[in-house]
Design a protein around this motif. Structure first.
Motif, short mmCIF file in Angstrom:
data_model
loop_
_atom_site.label_atom_id
_atom_site.label_comp_id
_atom_site.label_asym_id
_atom_site.label_seq_id
_atom_site.Cartn_x
_atom_site.Cartn_y
_atom_site.Cartn_z
N LEU A 236 0.86 -1.34 0.00
CA LEU A 236 -0.07 0.00 -0.01
C LEU A 236 0.86 1.21 0.00
N PRO A 237 1.94 1.42 0.80
CA PRO A 237 2.78 2.68 0.80
C PRO A 237 3.38 3.11 -0.67
N ILE A 238 3.82 1.81 -1.15
CA ILE A 238 4.54 1.75 -2.28
C ILE A 238 3.58 2.31 -3.64
N TYR A 239 2.26 1.62 -3.33
CA TYR A 239 1.37 1.74 -4.45
C TYR A 239 0.71 3.16 -4.52
N LEU A 240 0.74 3.88 -3.38
CA LEU A 240 0.21 5.29 -3.27
C LEU A 240 1.07 6.01 -3.75
N SER A 249 4.62 12.75 3.01
CA SER A 249 3.75 13.26 4.19
C SER A 249 2.45 12.70 3.75
N ALA A 250 1.92 12.87 2.57
CA ALA A 250 0.58 12.29 2.25
C ALA A 250 0.40 10.54 2.44
N VAL A 251 1.22 10.00 2.32
CA VAL A 251 1.35 8.53 2.37
C VAL A 251 1.19 8.12 3.84
N GLY A 252 2.04 9.00 4.51
CA GLY A 252 2.01 8.86 6.24
C GLY A 252 0.83 9.27 6.77
N ILE A 314 -9.76 2.79 -3.22
CA ILE A 314 -8.87 2.35 -2.12
C ILE A 314 -8.77 3.18 -0.86
N ILE A 315 -9.34 4.58 -1.02
CA ILE A 315 -9.40 5.30 0.02
C ILE A 315 -10.64 4.88 0.85
N ALA A 316 -11.74 4.87 0.08
CA ALA A 316 -13.03 4.52 0.87
C ALA A 316 -13.23 3.01 1.28
N GLY A 317 -12.88 2.25 0.38
CA GLY A 317 -12.63 0.76 0.57
C GLY A 317 -11.99 0.46 1.68
N SER A 367 3.23 -9.64 0.97
CA SER A 367 3.13 -8.14 0.43
C SER A 367 4.18 -7.71 -0.53
N GLY A 368 5.28 -8.00 0.01
CA GLY A 368 6.50 -7.48 -1.09
C GLY A 368 6.54 -8.30 -2.26
#
Length: 407
Positions: A236-240, A249-252, A314-317, A367-368
């Motif tokens: 997820l962090p990498i995908y975003l 900052s946005a991912v965090g 992704i955000i809502a789900g 995950s990786g």
């Protein structure tokens, strides 16, 4: 003011304070490592490998840690965890040229051991502070501890992303080590020395639970947390960042909001699962909520695979996933403490969190790997499969009558 409180309440507050501070550093460190090493050019599988020892050593730590807690006292296992986290953070506060993969994996190994010692100690301590016949109170105390912990872990995610942008990796981990040092000193001075110590010294062979209920719940927990981490830890962090162009900052911030919301839902889970019937949750509750989570995950996976407004989905789900997952996690956290035997409670709780760590280990590595080879939608489908298994396993949990909830 504090001196006027009941002694058990004061100890609960100390345990919770320790756990809160540790959790913020744990969440921040995870975000720092993922984002910093992605910036250095590491692949998803290479970043996942940095967490291999973190999760692997957590498996053994929960088994042995539960036994140590019963023999030595939960105050000692909690303090050992705090001390090891300080060392792990200082290991990462070295010049960037020293941060080889083996060095970071070693630091993460210490951090994984520390995290699971701290969590096992905190969860087990509550069993010793609540009367045996007060199951409603036990559920509420567990929910508050677990929910607040995850809200603060979310704050840690945001803190990690923000610190990386503001002061850099090395200064960030050094600052967190300094804060934990003060917490460690306070814990040494004020935690009761006999908390959680078994009346009879348990043998090492007793680290494996002999309770059928604990074993079934542990298996369900393993697949539940594997289902979360298979998409959450690395993918997820990498995908975003890579797909939507979000900065650190946005991912965090997004992951922070996700985990904080998840923690809030955990904290109020007794109102969601227990108030209507007037009873604490039983095995059938775990079946229902695992099934709901599996359906939610399947719908998210299908939508992402079809590229149907992926950013919105992704955000809502995942916010919806987090809310339902929080109820599942809170249910499990109550059930394990309820099922655990009173004398030497950390043995059963340690075994259960060993299964939890095994699920995180499996989920982290998948995950990786799955993300690198097949993409984010595939991670969500693996999550769906794990949740289907969780639901089936949960049919084996008992449905005994329990004390009505009060308050």
């Amino acid at each position: 003011m504090l001196s006027q409180l009941n002694a058990n309440v004061r100890q609960y507050m100390l345990v919770t304070f320790n756990y809160w501070n540790f959790t913020v550093t744990d969440g921040a460190l995870r975000m720092l490592v993922v984002l910093y090493f992605y910036d250095l050019g590491y692949t998803g599988l290479e970043i996942a490998s940095l967490f291999l020892f973190y999760e692997f050593f957590g498996v053994g730590t929960n088994l042995i840690g539960g036994w140590l807690g019963a023999r030595l006292g939960l105050n000692r296992t909690m303090n050992i965890g705090l001390g090891m986290q300080i060392i792990a953070l200082l290991m990462l506060a070295v010049p960037a040229s020293w941060l080889s993969i083996p060095w970071v994996m070693g630091a993460q190994a210490l951090s994984g051991i520390a995290k699971d010692l701290n969590k096992m100690s905190a969860k087990s301590a509550i069993k010793t502070l609540v009367p045996e016949n007060a199951q409603g109170a036990l559920y509420k105390w567990i929910a508050i501890l677990t929910g607040s912990k995850n809200a603060l872990k979310g704050a840690g995610f945001f803190l990690g992303g923000a610190l990386l942008s503001l002061i850099g990796f090395q200064y960030a981990v050094a600052a967190m080590a300094g804060v934990l040092l003060f917490v460690f000193i306070g814990s040494l001075l004020f935690l009761k020395s006999d908390m959680g110590k078994a009346k009879t010294k348990p043998k090492f062979s007793e680290i494996f639970s002999k309770s059928r209920s604990v074993n079934i719940l542990s298996a369900a927990r393993m697949f539940l947390f594997g289902a979360r981490d298979v998409w959450f830890v690395v993918a997820l962090p990498i995908y975003l960042g890579a797909t939507f162009g979000w900065d650190h900052s946005a991912v965090g911030a997004f992951l922070a909001i996700w985990v904080i919301g998840y923690g809030i839902i955990q904290g109020i889970a007794p109102r969601i699962t227990g108030k209507a019937s007037g009873q604490p949750p039983q095995g059938k509750s775990a079946i229902i909520w695992a099934l709901i989570l599996a359906v939610v995950t399947g719908l998210i996976a299908f939508s992402v695979q079809q590229q149907w407004h992926p950013e919105i989905v992704i955000i809502a789900g995942l916010m919806l996933f987090g809310a339902v997952f929080a109820v599942n996690s809170s249910l499990h956290s109550y059930l394990i403490v309820s099922y655990a035997k009173g004398d030497g409670v950390s043995l059963d709780v340690g075994f259960y969190y060993m299964a939890n760590a095994m699920g995180r280990l499996i989920g982290t590595m998948l995950s990786g790997w799955v993300f690198q080879v097949w993409g984010f939608a595939a991670c969500l489908w693996v999550s769906f499969l794990f949740l289907a298994v969780t639901t089936l396993i949960s049919f084996g949990l008992p449905n005994n009558q329990a004390e009505p909830l009060r308050g």
